[in-house]
Design a protein around this motif. Structure first.
Motif, PDB file in Angstrom:
ATOM      1  N   LYS A  57       0.814  -1.220   0.000  1.00 15.46           N
ATOM      2  CA  LYS A  57       0.000   0.000   0.000  1.00 15.46           C
ATOM      3  C   LYS A  57       0.846   1.268   0.000  1.00 15.46           C
ATOM      4  O   LYS A  57       0.422   2.302   0.517  1.00 15.46           O
ATOM      5  N   ARG A  60       2.998   6.862   1.848  1.00 15.27           N
ATOM      6  CA  ARG A  60       2.159   5.780   2.369  1.00 15.27           C
ATOM      7  C   ARG A  60       1.248   6.324   3.470  1.00 15.27           C
ATOM      8  O   ARG A  60       1.726   6.802   4.499  1.00 15.27           O
ATOM      9  N   GLU A 120      -1.124   4.342   4.835  1.00 19.23           N
ATOM     10  CA  GLU A 120      -1.417   3.183   5.676  1.00 19.23           C
ATOM     11  C   GLU A 120      -0.509   3.165   6.915  1.00 19.23           C
ATOM     12  O   GLU A 120       0.689   3.428   6.822  1.00 19.23           O
ATOM     13  N   THR A 121      -1.100   2.879   8.079  1.00 14.33           N
ATOM     14  CA  THR A 121      -0.317   2.804   9.317  1.00 14.33           C
ATOM     15  C   THR A 121      -0.007   1.373   9.726  1.00 14.33           C
ATOM     16  O   THR A 121       0.883   1.145  10.544  1.00 14.33           O
ATOM     17  N   ARG A 122      -0.730   0.408   9.161  1.00 17.74           N
ATOM     18  CA  ARG A 122      -0.433  -0.993   9.480  1.00 17.74           C
ATOM     19  C   ARG A 122       0.850  -1.432   8.773  1.00 17.74           C
ATOM     20  O   ARG A 122       1.180  -0.939   7.705  1.00 17.74           O
ATOM     21  N   ILE A 130      -0.978  -6.499   7.422  1.00 13.20           N
ATOM     22  CA  ILE A 130      -1.869  -6.629   6.266  1.00 13.20           C
ATOM     23  C   ILE A 130      -1.909  -8.074   5.792  1.00 13.20           C
ATOM     24  O   ILE A 130      -2.980  -8.625   5.494  1.00 13.20           O
ATOM     25  N   ASN A 186      -5.539  -4.329  -3.294  1.00 13.17           N
ATOM     26  CA  ASN A 186      -4.091  -4.165  -3.399  1.00 13.17           C
ATOM     27  C   ASN A 186      -3.491  -4.826  -4.626  1.00 13.17           C
ATOM     28  O   ASN A 186      -2.383  -4.500  -5.029  1.00 13.17           O
TER      29      ASN A 186
END
Length: 318
Positions: free
Chosen positions: A175, A219, A221-223, A228, A246
């Motif tokens: 991501k 990015r 996204e924090t994960r 993921i 994705n």
């Protein structure tokens, strides 16, 4: 007495053979030759095993080394490897070596010397003449600079021995967008799980040789990538949606790879609920250790450190 003395001398030479800056190691053939070192640079790939949450995106670095015994005698002794312990929030995550036939990955106890900036350990098994010895080191730092969705880092590898081949691999986090490397990578490939891998091959590095790389991407996204992946493999319905969004992981490969493992984990949880609390705590620890090892092996499979056959063999040992 003589045998003990000879053993001590052998361990001393083994210890000295891979220390950086040893003039004898440059002028003569070392007892242990560093044949190959794979360095994996993995931004936002995983959290440190002891972290439940993280306030800052981590940079995970993996060393996968291959040493060769150049002598005519079996060797078992001390290995010492320098690590960049002065990096911000440096923490070791995992240290292990393989058994002789590469069917077991053994997590090993190591000693950390903060003043020297090294870790050391004793080989699990004797290294036979002309035989390879493989080890794994993973450590985390906070050198990834984040400004909103923009992420930057400078990674510098300083050689600590005469190394035949250094392969530096950058794994693009899931991501992410606009992933750029300076200098440009020698090659790029996408593994079977849709992850972009950028590789540099460096022949014949000597002690204190330095290679520097800059990476930059955006990015939101924090994960982590592993979080993921866990969602993809843990819930097939959710996994299908994640794959669709994705375009990274074929769901049939996910189910074939870890479907059976998830069933085993579910059975373990059901079993634990029926046990008394003291036994439950012990079982929970065992299950947690198993899950950590499973996750680590899965990560090594995804980043290309081990083949699917090696993954299956190693999982049989867990």
């Amino acid at each position: 007495m003589i045998r003990k003395f000879l053993t001590w001398i052998g361990m001393l030479f083994l210890f000295l053979s891979i220390l950086p800056g040893q003039s004898n190691a440059q002028e003569e053939t070392p007892i242990l030759k560093m044949e190959e070192l794979k360095v994996q640079v993995m931004p936002e790939y995983a959290k440190h095993p002891e972290d439940k949450e993280q306030d800052h995106p981590s940079l995970l670095i993996g060393y996968h080394g291959t040493l060769v015994n150049n002598t005519d005698s079996p060797l078992k002794g001390q290995i010492e490897i320098p690590l960049p312990m002065n990096e911000d929030e440096f923490r070791i995550g995992f240290v292990a070596d393989y058994n002789r036939n590469l069917t077991e990955l053994n997590e090993i106890e190591y000693e950390k010397d903060q003043d020297k900036g090294t870790i050391s350990w004793e080989t699990t098994e004797e290294i036979q003449p002309n035989e390879s010895y493989k080890f794994v080191i993973e450590y985390y730092t906070a050198q990834l600079v984040a400004k909103g969705e923009s992420k930057k880092a400078t990674y510098q590898f300083k050689s600590f021995a005469n190394i035949g081949l250094v392969n530096v691999i950058f794994l693009e986090p899931l991501k992410s967008e606009q992933f750029q490397l300076t200098p440009p990578a020698d090659s790029h490939q996408e593994n079977g799980y849709g992850m972009n891998m950028f590789s540099y091959q460096i022949q014949g590095m000597k002690p204190d040789d330095i290679k520097e790389f800059q990476l930059e991407y955006t990015r939101a996204e924090t994960r982590t990538t592993m979080d993921i992946m866990a969602e993809m493999t843990g819930d097939p319905a959710h996994g299908k949606e994640a794959v669709k969004q994705n375009e990274t992981l074929p769901i049939w490969q996910v189910i074939a790879l870890v479907g059976g493992i998830c069933i085993v984990a579910a059975v373990l949880i059901l079993f634990l609920l029926k046990r008394k609390k003291p036994i439950q705590k012990a079982q929970e620890k065992e299950t947690k250790d198993y899950e950590i090892k499973k996750q680590r092996l899965r990560a090594m499979l995804l980043d290309g450190s081990i083949s699917e056959q090696e993954y299956n063999e190693l999982m049989k040992k867990e």
